[in-house]
Design a protein around this motif. Structure first.
Motif, PDB file in Angstrom:
ATOM      1  N   ARG A  11      -5.133   6.120  -1.652  1.00 26.06           N
ATOM      2  CA  ARG A  11      -3.939   5.160  -1.308  1.00 26.06           C
ATOM      3  C   ARG A  11      -3.903   4.125  -3.095  1.00 26.06           C
ATOM      4  O   ARG A  11      -5.485   3.976  -3.233  1.00 26.06           O
ATOM      5  CB  ARG A  11      -4.349   4.158  -0.171  1.00 26.06           C
ATOM      6  CG  ARG A  11      -4.374   5.503   1.527  1.00 26.06           C
ATOM      7  CD  ARG A  11      -2.890   5.693   1.030  1.00 26.06           C
ATOM      8  NE  ARG A  11      -1.291   4.871   1.733  1.00 26.06           N
ATOM      9  CZ  ARG A  11      -0.394   4.643   2.271  1.00 26.06           C
ATOM     10  NH1 ARG A  11       0.051   6.200   1.390  1.00 26.06           N
ATOM     11  NH2 ARG A  11       0.377   4.100   2.721  1.00 26.06           N
TER      12      ARG A  11
ATOM     13  N   GLY B  82      10.033  -1.308   3.874  1.00 23.37           N
ATOM     14  CA  GLY B  82       9.911  -1.633   5.552  1.00 23.37           C
ATOM     15  C   GLY B  82      10.360  -0.481   5.966  1.00 23.37           C
ATOM     16  O   GLY B  82       9.325   0.223   7.511  1.00 23.37           O
TER      17      GLY B  82
ATOM     18  N   ASP C 186       8.006   5.687   5.200  1.00 24.48           N
ATOM     19  CA  ASP C 186       6.640   5.615   5.620  1.00 24.48           C
ATOM     20  C   ASP C 186       5.293   6.094   5.504  1.00 24.48           C
ATOM     21  O   ASP C 186       4.404   5.971   5.272  1.00 24.48           O
ATOM     22  CB  ASP C 186       6.171   7.754   6.539  1.00 24.48           C
ATOM     23  CG  ASP C 186       7.358   7.404   7.690  1.00 24.48           C
ATOM     24  OD1 ASP C 186       7.797   6.306   8.316  1.00 24.48           O
ATOM     25  OD2 ASP C 186       8.120   8.565   7.970  1.00 24.48           O
ATOM     26  N   ASP C 187       5.268   6.008   4.135  1.00 27.36           N
ATOM     27  CA  ASP C 187       4.661   6.259   2.375  1.00 27.36           C
ATOM     28  C   ASP C 187       4.467   4.275   1.748  1.00 27.36           C
ATOM     29  O   ASP C 187       3.484   4.651   1.239  1.00 27.36           O
ATOM     30  CB  ASP C 187       4.883   6.848   1.645  1.00 27.36           C
ATOM     31  CG  ASP C 187       3.616   7.417   0.800  1.00 27.36           C
ATOM     32  OD1 ASP C 187       2.318   7.562   1.375  1.00 27.36           O
ATOM     33  OD2 ASP C 187       3.650   7.132  -0.414  1.00 27.36           O
TER      34      ASP C 187
ATOM     35  N   ALA D  62      -3.628  -5.547   8.770  1.00 22.37           N
ATOM     36  CA  ALA D  62      -4.398  -4.833   8.057  1.00 22.37           C
ATOM     37  C   ALA D  62      -4.833  -4.075  10.039  1.00 22.37           C
ATOM     38  O   ALA D  62      -5.763  -5.017  10.488  1.00 22.37           O
ATOM     39  CB  ALA D  62      -5.667  -5.459   7.209  1.00 22.37           C
TER      40      ALA D  62
ATOM     41  N   SER E 149       3.232  -5.792   7.694  1.00 21.03           N
ATOM     42  CA  SER E 149       1.967  -5.030   8.877  1.00 21.03           C
ATOM     43  C   SER E 149       0.531  -5.917   8.528  1.00 21.03           C
ATOM     44  O   SER E 149      -0.006  -5.801   7.372  1.00 21.03           O
ATOM     45  CB  SER E 149       1.841  -3.595   8.639  1.00 21.03           C
ATOM     46  OG  SER E 149       0.359  -2.829   9.410  1.00 21.03           O
TER      47      SER E 149
ATOM     48  N   GLU F 293       0.975  -1.296   0.009  1.00 21.90           N
ATOM     49  CA  GLU F 293      -0.260  -0.066  -0.282  1.00 21.90           C
ATOM     50  C   GLU F 293       0.870   1.232   0.168  1.00 21.90           C
ATOM     51  O   GLU F 293       1.970   1.054   0.968  1.00 21.90           O
ATOM     52  CB  GLU F 293      -0.738   0.059   1.762  1.00 21.90           C
ATOM     53  CG  GLU F 293      -1.562   1.141   1.445  1.00 21.90           C
ATOM     54  CD  GLU F 293      -2.563   1.154   2.831  1.00 21.90           C
ATOM     55  OE1 GLU F 293      -2.872   2.156   3.345  1.00 21.90           O
ATOM     56  OE2 GLU F 293      -2.723   0.213   3.113  1.00 21.90           O
TER      57      GLU F 293
ATOM     58  N   THR G  14       3.140  -0.020   3.119  1.00 25.62           N
ATOM     59  CA  THR G  14       3.030  -0.487   3.948  1.00 25.62           C
ATOM     60  C   THR G  14       2.779  -2.022   3.782  1.00 25.62           C
ATOM     61  O   THR G  14       2.307  -2.035   2.296  1.00 25.62           O
ATOM     62  CB  THR G  14       1.322  -0.524   4.465  1.00 25.62           C
ATOM     63  OG1 THR G  14       1.770   1.259   5.218  1.00 25.62           O
ATOM     64  CG2 THR G  14       0.851  -1.036   5.742  1.00 25.62           C
ATOM     65  N   TRP G  15       3.434  -2.856   4.102  1.00 23.66           N
ATOM     66  CA  TRP G  15       3.305  -3.927   3.455  1.00 23.66           C
ATOM     67  C   TRP G  15       2.499  -4.668   4.320  1.00 23.66           C
ATOM     68  O   TRP G  15       2.342  -5.436   5.753  1.00 23.66           O
ATOM     69  CB  TRP G  15       5.083  -4.360   3.751  1.00 23.66           C
ATOM     70  CG  TRP G  15       4.903  -5.907   3.290  1.00 23.66           C
ATOM     71  CD1 TRP G  15       4.111  -7.066   2.377  1.00 23.66           C
ATOM     72  CD2 TRP G  15       5.226  -7.443   3.813  1.00 23.66           C
ATOM     73  NE1 TRP G  15       4.432  -8.334   1.985  1.00 23.66           N
ATOM     74  CE2 TRP G  15       5.715  -8.184   3.232  1.00 23.66           C
ATOM     75  CE3 TRP G  15       6.612  -7.095   4.807  1.00 23.66           C
ATOM     76  CZ2 TRP G  15       6.365  -9.549   3.490  1.00 23.66           C
ATOM     77  CZ3 TRP G  15       7.610  -8.289   5.309  1.00 23.66           C
ATOM     78  CH2 TRP G  15       7.691  -9.394   4.622  1.00 23.66           C
ATOM     79  N   HIS G  16       1.108  -5.331   3.160  1.00 25.08           N
ATOM     80  CA  HIS G  16       0.370  -6.373   4.347  1.00 25.08           C
ATOM     81  C   HIS G  16       0.721  -7.936   3.537  1.00 25.08           C
ATOM     82  O   HIS G  16       0.398  -8.275   2.583  1.00 25.08           O
ATOM     83  CB  HIS G  16      -0.704  -6.195   3.680  1.00 25.08           C
ATOM     84  CG  HIS G  16      -1.647  -4.028   3.703  1.00 25.08           C
ATOM     85  ND1 HIS G  16      -2.240  -4.175   5.200  1.00 25.08           N
ATOM     86  CD2 HIS G  16      -1.292  -3.594   2.907  1.00 25.08           C
ATOM     87  CE1 HIS G  16      -2.090  -2.626   4.922  1.00 25.08           C
ATOM     88  NE2 HIS G  16      -1.799  -2.432   3.720  1.00 25.08           N
TER      89      HIS G  16
END
Length: 217
Positions: free
Chosen positions: A118, A134, A137-138, A217, A215, A89, A140-142
């Motif tokens: 997003r 990782g 800040d921009d 959700a 991360s 994301e 996100t690993w789901h």
């Protein structure tokens, strides 16, 4: 986009479309789940959550079961991450740069746009990612134990939709490393008029680089 403002015929048609999409993805082996419907908007925008507390035990359900989940009560469409599919994301600017680089390299990747601005880049599941992703800040690993919304999940601001549909990739999820490389290049400021070069040696993880945890959700 307020569901209550839609004519009854529109709401019925939309739910049929969402149910059909859920069944189609389940038939292709995607770990599909029903989710809650978010009432938030703007700063209150939030991810939907799985509708069932034991959702992890329901992964891989038969398409008939999936059809039953999406019949009746309004819900969102989620895919569980970490077993078959992962999602990266990113914000709008980074998403546009990465998408342009993917077009240049000729590697189509399923891309989802959410109404909060997003982007989600879908890949095959992996255990590690490049540290630059990782730590940013921009991004996100789901991955394992996570989930993300899929089209056509509705929100007050709009509807989750495909920017690049998975059928363009022949329903085969791309290797995670392909997308990792492009996202790192996008983080470095590259875009569609940049020369296409083999930079895998510079951006892909090496054996002495530690894994970055996904991360949920």
């Amino acid at each position: 986009m307020l569901d209550m403002e839609w004519p009854d015929s529109w709401r019925g048609s939309f739910r049929i479309e969402l149910r059909a999409e859920a069944i189609s993805l389940a038939e292709r082996g995607w770990p599909i789940l029903p989710g809650t419907v978010s009432a938030g908007e703007g700063a209150d925008w939030e991810y939907p959550a799985p509708a069932h507390e034991d959702w992890q035990n329901r992964l891989g359900a038969h398409p008939r079961q999936v059809a039953a989940w999406f019949t009746g009560t309004p819900c969102s469409l989620l895919v569980a991450t970490g077993t078959m599919v992962d999602a990266f994301e990113v914000g709008d600017e980074l998403g546009r740069r990465a998408a342009s680089l993917l077009r240049v390299t000729g590697h189509p990747v399923p891309i989802v746009a959410m109404p909060n601005g997003r982007w989600l880049f879908l890949t095959a599941s992996t255990e590690t990612v490049h540290p630059a992703l990782g730590e940013h800040d921009d991004v996100t690993w789901h991955g394992r134990d996570g989930y993300v919304p899929l089209p056509p999940t509705p929100y007050r601001q709009g509807v989750v939709h495909w920017r690049v549909k998975p059928e363009i990739w022949g329903w085969r999820l791309p290797a995670a490393s392909t997308v990792h490389e492009v996202l790192v290049r996008a983080l470095l400021g590259e875009h569609d008029d940049a020369a296409v070069a083999d930079t895998s040696g510079a951006v892909l993880p090496t054996d002495d680089q530690s894994a970055v945890a996904p991360s949920a959700a």
